[in-house]
Design a protein around this motif. Sequence first.
Motif, PDB file in Angstrom:
ATOM      1  N   ILE A  51     -53.747 -64.122  48.241  1.00 21.19           N
ATOM      2  CA  ILE A  51     -52.922 -63.109  47.471  1.00 21.19           C
ATOM      3  C   ILE A  51     -53.875 -62.922  46.366  1.00 21.19           C
ATOM      4  CG2 ILE A  51     -51.126 -62.764  45.926  1.00 21.19           C
ATOM      5  CD1 ILE A  51     -50.360 -62.469  48.723  1.00 21.19           C
ATOM      6  N   SER A  52     -54.563 -63.636  45.494  1.00 20.44           N
ATOM      7  CA  SER A  52     -55.328 -63.384  44.277  1.00 20.44           C
ATOM      8  C   SER A  52     -56.672 -62.408  44.776  1.00 20.44           C
ATOM      9  CB  SER A  52     -55.719 -64.465  43.629  1.00 20.44           C
ATOM     10  OG  SER A  52     -56.437 -65.432  44.398  1.00 20.44           O
ATOM     11  N   TYR A  53     -57.111 -62.728  45.935  1.00 24.02           N
ATOM     12  CA  TYR A  53     -58.325 -62.044  46.335  1.00 24.02           C
ATOM     13  C   TYR A  53     -57.770 -60.651  46.881  1.00 24.02           C
ATOM     14  CZ  TYR A  53     -61.877 -60.528  49.360  1.00 24.02           C
ATOM     15  OH  TYR A  53     -63.243 -59.472  49.816  1.00 24.02           O
ATOM     16  N   ALA A  54     -56.605 -60.463  47.701  1.00 27.98           N
ATOM     17  CA  ALA A  54     -55.932 -59.201  47.816  1.00 27.98           C
ATOM     18  C   ALA A  54     -55.726 -58.325  46.653  1.00 27.98           C
ATOM     19  CB  ALA A  54     -54.988 -59.305  48.527  1.00 27.98           C
ATOM     20  N   LEU A  55     -55.547 -58.987  45.601  1.00 26.95           N
ATOM     21  CA  LEU A  55     -55.051 -58.144  44.254  1.00 26.95           C
ATOM     22  C   LEU A  55     -56.137 -58.108  43.116  1.00 26.95           C
ATOM     23  CD1 LEU A  55     -51.496 -59.604  43.808  1.00 26.95           C
ATOM     24  CD2 LEU A  55     -51.997 -57.752  45.008  1.00 26.95           C
ATOM     25  N   ARG A  56     -57.535 -58.526  43.500  1.00 26.08           N
ATOM     26  CA  ARG A  56     -58.417 -58.694  42.587  1.00 26.08           C
ATOM     27  C   ARG A  56     -59.032 -57.652  41.742  1.00 26.08           C
ATOM     28  NH1 ARG A  56     -60.321 -58.126  47.504  1.00 26.08           N
ATOM     29  NH2 ARG A  56     -62.392 -56.914  48.043  1.00 26.08           N
ATOM     30  N   ASN A  57     -58.832 -56.265  42.456  1.00 26.22           N
ATOM     31  CA  ASN A  57     -59.192 -55.079  41.680  1.00 26.22           C
ATOM     32  C   ASN A  57     -57.922 -54.326  41.135  1.00 26.22           C
ATOM     33  OD1 ASN A  57     -61.927 -55.628  42.998  1.00 26.22           O
ATOM     34  ND2 ASN A  57     -61.294 -54.642  44.673  1.00 26.22           N
ATOM     35  N   MET A  58     -57.081 -55.025  40.965  1.00 26.47           N
ATOM     36  CA  MET A  58     -55.843 -54.288  40.094  1.00 26.47           C
ATOM     37  C   MET A  58     -55.765 -54.566  38.608  1.00 26.47           C
ATOM     38  SD  MET A  58     -52.563 -54.660  42.610  1.00 26.47           S
ATOM     39  CE  MET A  58     -52.681 -54.155  44.402  1.00 26.47           C
ATOM     40  N   GLY A  59     -56.843 -55.205  38.109  1.00 29.35           N
ATOM     41  CA  GLY A  59     -57.051 -55.541  36.734  1.00 29.35           C
ATOM     42  C   GLY A  59     -55.867 -56.192  36.072  1.00 29.35           C
ATOM     43  N   VAL A  95     -44.698 -56.391  56.357  1.00 30.84           N
ATOM     44  CA  VAL A  95     -43.835 -55.507  55.653  1.00 30.84           C
ATOM     45  C   VAL A  95     -43.825 -56.376  54.385  1.00 30.84           C
ATOM     46  CG1 VAL A  95     -41.434 -54.925  55.312  1.00 30.84           C
ATOM     47  CG2 VAL A  95     -42.401 -54.582  57.590  1.00 30.84           C
ATOM     48  N   CYS A  96     -43.548 -57.657  54.375  1.00 27.77           N
ATOM     49  CA  CYS A  96     -43.373 -58.312  53.155  1.00 27.77           C
ATOM     50  C   CYS A  96     -44.782 -58.620  52.288  1.00 27.77           C
ATOM     51  CB  CYS A  96     -42.874 -59.738  53.304  1.00 27.77           C
ATOM     52  SG  CYS A  96     -41.261 -59.799  54.086  1.00 27.77           S
ATOM     53  N   THR A  97     -45.919 -58.691  52.660  1.00 31.74           N
ATOM     54  CA  THR A  97     -47.034 -58.733  51.971  1.00 31.74           C
ATOM     55  C   THR A  97     -47.231 -57.201  51.465  1.00 31.74           C
ATOM     56  OG1 THR A  97     -48.307 -58.374  54.166  1.00 31.74           O
ATOM     57  CG2 THR A  97     -48.255 -60.698  53.304  1.00 31.74           C
ATOM     58  N   HIS A 154     -47.656 -56.042  47.376  1.00 34.08           N
ATOM     59  CA  HIS A 154     -48.885 -55.379  47.045  1.00 34.08           C
ATOM     60  C   HIS A 154     -48.351 -54.193  46.295  1.00 34.08           C
ATOM     61  CE1 HIS A 154     -51.667 -57.296  50.295  1.00 34.08           C
ATOM     62  NE2 HIS A 154     -51.417 -57.893  49.410  1.00 34.08           N
ATOM     63  N   MET A 155     -47.295 -53.538  46.612  1.00 28.99           N
ATOM     64  CA  MET A 155     -46.959 -52.346  46.160  1.00 28.99           C
ATOM     65  C   MET A 155     -46.276 -52.614  44.615  1.00 28.99           C
ATOM     66  SD  MET A 155     -44.647 -50.397  49.239  1.00 28.99           S
ATOM     67  CE  MET A 155     -43.562 -49.427  48.240  1.00 28.99           C
ATOM     68  N   PHE A 156     -45.572 -53.833  44.657  1.00 36.07           N
ATOM     69  CA  PHE A 156     -45.041 -54.382  43.435  1.00 36.07           C
ATOM     70  C   PHE A 156     -46.148 -54.582  42.257  1.00 36.07           C
ATOM     71  CE2 PHE A 156     -40.913 -56.158  45.599  1.00 36.07           C
ATOM     72  CZ  PHE A 156     -40.409 -54.776  45.764  1.00 36.07           C
ATOM     73  N   ALA A 157     -47.121 -55.186  42.934  1.00 34.67           N
ATOM     74  CA  ALA A 157     -48.195 -55.618  41.985  1.00 34.67           C
ATOM     75  C   ALA A 157     -49.116 -54.311  41.465  1.00 34.67           C
ATOM     76  CB  ALA A 157     -49.328 -56.498  42.688  1.00 34.67           C
ATOM     77  N   ARG A 158     -49.163 -53.188  42.381  1.00 29.50           N
ATOM     78  CA  ARG A 158     -49.960 -52.263  41.777  1.00 29.50           C
ATOM     79  C   ARG A 158     -49.071 -51.389  40.857  1.00 29.50           C
ATOM     80  NH1 ARG A 158     -49.802 -50.369  46.687  1.00 29.50           N
ATOM     81  NH2 ARG A 158     -51.252 -51.355  47.523  1.00 29.50           N
ATOM     82  N   ALA A 192     -45.662 -66.297  44.188  1.00 30.91           N
ATOM     83  CA  ALA A 192     -44.260 -65.438  44.938  1.00 30.91           C
ATOM     84  C   ALA A 192     -44.167 -65.933  46.268  1.00 30.91           C
ATOM     85  CB  ALA A 192     -44.677 -63.881  44.708  1.00 30.91           C
ATOM     86  N   PRO A 193     -42.853 -65.936  46.352  1.00 32.27           N
ATOM     87  CA  PRO A 193     -42.063 -66.480  47.879  1.00 32.27           C
ATOM     88  C   PRO A 193     -42.241 -65.307  48.770  1.00 32.27           C
ATOM     89  CG  PRO A 193     -40.261 -65.608  46.500  1.00 32.27           C
ATOM     90  CD  PRO A 193     -41.467 -65.656  45.482  1.00 32.27           C
ATOM     91  N   VAL A 194     -43.650 -65.396  49.455  1.00 30.58           N
ATOM     92  CA  VAL A 194     -43.845 -63.941  50.394  1.00 30.58           C
ATOM     93  C   VAL A 194     -43.745 -64.664  51.802  1.00 30.58           C
ATOM     94  CG1 VAL A 194     -45.509 -62.202  51.071  1.00 30.58           C
ATOM     95  CG2 VAL A 194     -44.917 -62.919  48.509  1.00 30.58           C
TER      96      VAL A 194
END
Length: 568
Positions: A439-447, A467-469, A473-477, A459-461
């Motif tokens: 997860i942290s790798y997938a979100l690494r470029n979001m600042g 669809v869940c993952t 990503h949508m929420f984190a972005r 987070a419980p994913v």
Amino acid sequence: MIKSALKTFNKDVLQQFPTIDINLSSVLFDIHNKKRSIDDLFPFFLDCAKSIYPDELCEELLSNNKLSCPPLWYLRTRKLKRRFVYHAGPTNSGKTHAALERYMSAEKAVYCAPLRMLAAEIYQRCNAKGVLCDMLTGEEQLFGSGSPDEPANHLSCTVEMADCSGYEIYDVAVIDEAQMIGNSERGFAWTRVLLGLPAKEIHLCGSKIAVDVVKKIVTSIGEEIEVKYYDRLLPLVTLKDSLGGEFSKLRPGDCLVAFSRNNIFQLKALVEQYTGYHCAVVYGGLPSVMRLKQAAMFNDKLSPVMVASDAIGMGLNLNIRRIVFYSVEKFSEGEKSILSSVDAKQIAGRAGRYQSQYDHGEVTTFFPKHMPILKKLLSQKDNNIKQAGISVSLELLEEFAKEFPQTPMHQLLKVFENVHQFDNNYFLCNGKLDEQKEISYALRNMGLSLEDLYMFSLAPVNYNSFVCTEALHMFARCYSEGKPVTGGLLRKAIGWPLPSVTAVAGLKLHELAHEITDLYLWLHMRRPEMFIHPGTARVLQQHLVSTMNQSLLPHSKSHRKRHRHRHN
């Protein structure tokens, strides 16, 4: 030392390229072509540093001794002198009842549950008995008084939500299903409360297989422990014969156990076809409120037969007469394997619940070929748990970040994985760590800050669902852009409105949608100022649950008549 290692690494790369290690060469080419980030060089640097300064690197990272000694992660709790009581016994032995009696009589107490359903059950039971109690789970907080301004002295929470900061001290704590401490996915949550829960008296309830490791850890930190052993209250009889593969031999009070979601629905249809009884279903993907509803229908004989997965192993009070194993195999990490003896006994032990209408429980198999395997599993001596699970905390990551500034979280987790030096009482929960790295790798470029990334990584994913993952990503972005995450985005994430449920596939869509609303509520609990529409999430959940409940109810009058005739 670290700066010196970095200088050597840079020099080696410049001088030896392109004759260096082929994996490093490939990464450098990808970085040059903008296909990868420079962060991906970090594991190679760490290997270089460890080869040059193997002892010094670990000594620098572990200079305060905290990493290698988990008890030191809870310094405030270490100032207390706690007393432990371990209530050890099989399912339906009364061990939890004994601990809860002490919990309810205490002035200030906390109950740590393995599941939301159990946390809700204790919350309801306490308040019904006049013991004011609050509830706290990852997705919800309720107050026995009805007001957050009047918190109760008793709290029922999921084990992950227990406060181990040491600021609030309880008189009594209860930690349920203590054998989960050895679980490779969630064991760290039980180790955390064992080491960090600030309570004068702590009662653990669980299988005998965890007694030794708990005693070792408790005595290693200079605290005392008493072990009380319990026997099963009602006998459990292993039948001589199977059902011979005949659905017509199922009777009211039977629970047919299978380990595939699709199998469960196929079996439900076959049970109803051959017996005329409406069949309840319980499995892990079903929302907890629905599992409780299905359990109530079974207990009240509205659905006199049940088909279930191993989700019945904990958290549900079921009046089961007989457990029937449709299979003794289950999928784990993509591979099919025979049930462990621990799992087989946990499931079988659900039959013959104390104070139900049955004076004993029975267990058998559906097919004759599984009967010898089941008998062997139930008679087998279980191996004791040797170690307790551990995972990395935000505080440790923040310490690592001081040593490795500008290093992304997924690389910091790799540092932790490479240099941790626990004693023999502990093991690293690699499954959870791998999820956090992913997860942290997938979100690494979001600042996102390290604290926010850590939150999203926990987070419980459902990692098996795109669809869940994608929803995460949508929420984190949206969150990373400083925008409130609204109910509108939640609807978009679940594809609302969903098509009506006409088949099992349609039910699966609703289950995933419910998981995404749970995710939203989980994030709201931690960042209410950004996830601003919890009411929308709860309304969506009500619609989803209502639709799913309707799809599981008997539909035809003829079916209900036939059910009544056969049952009577």
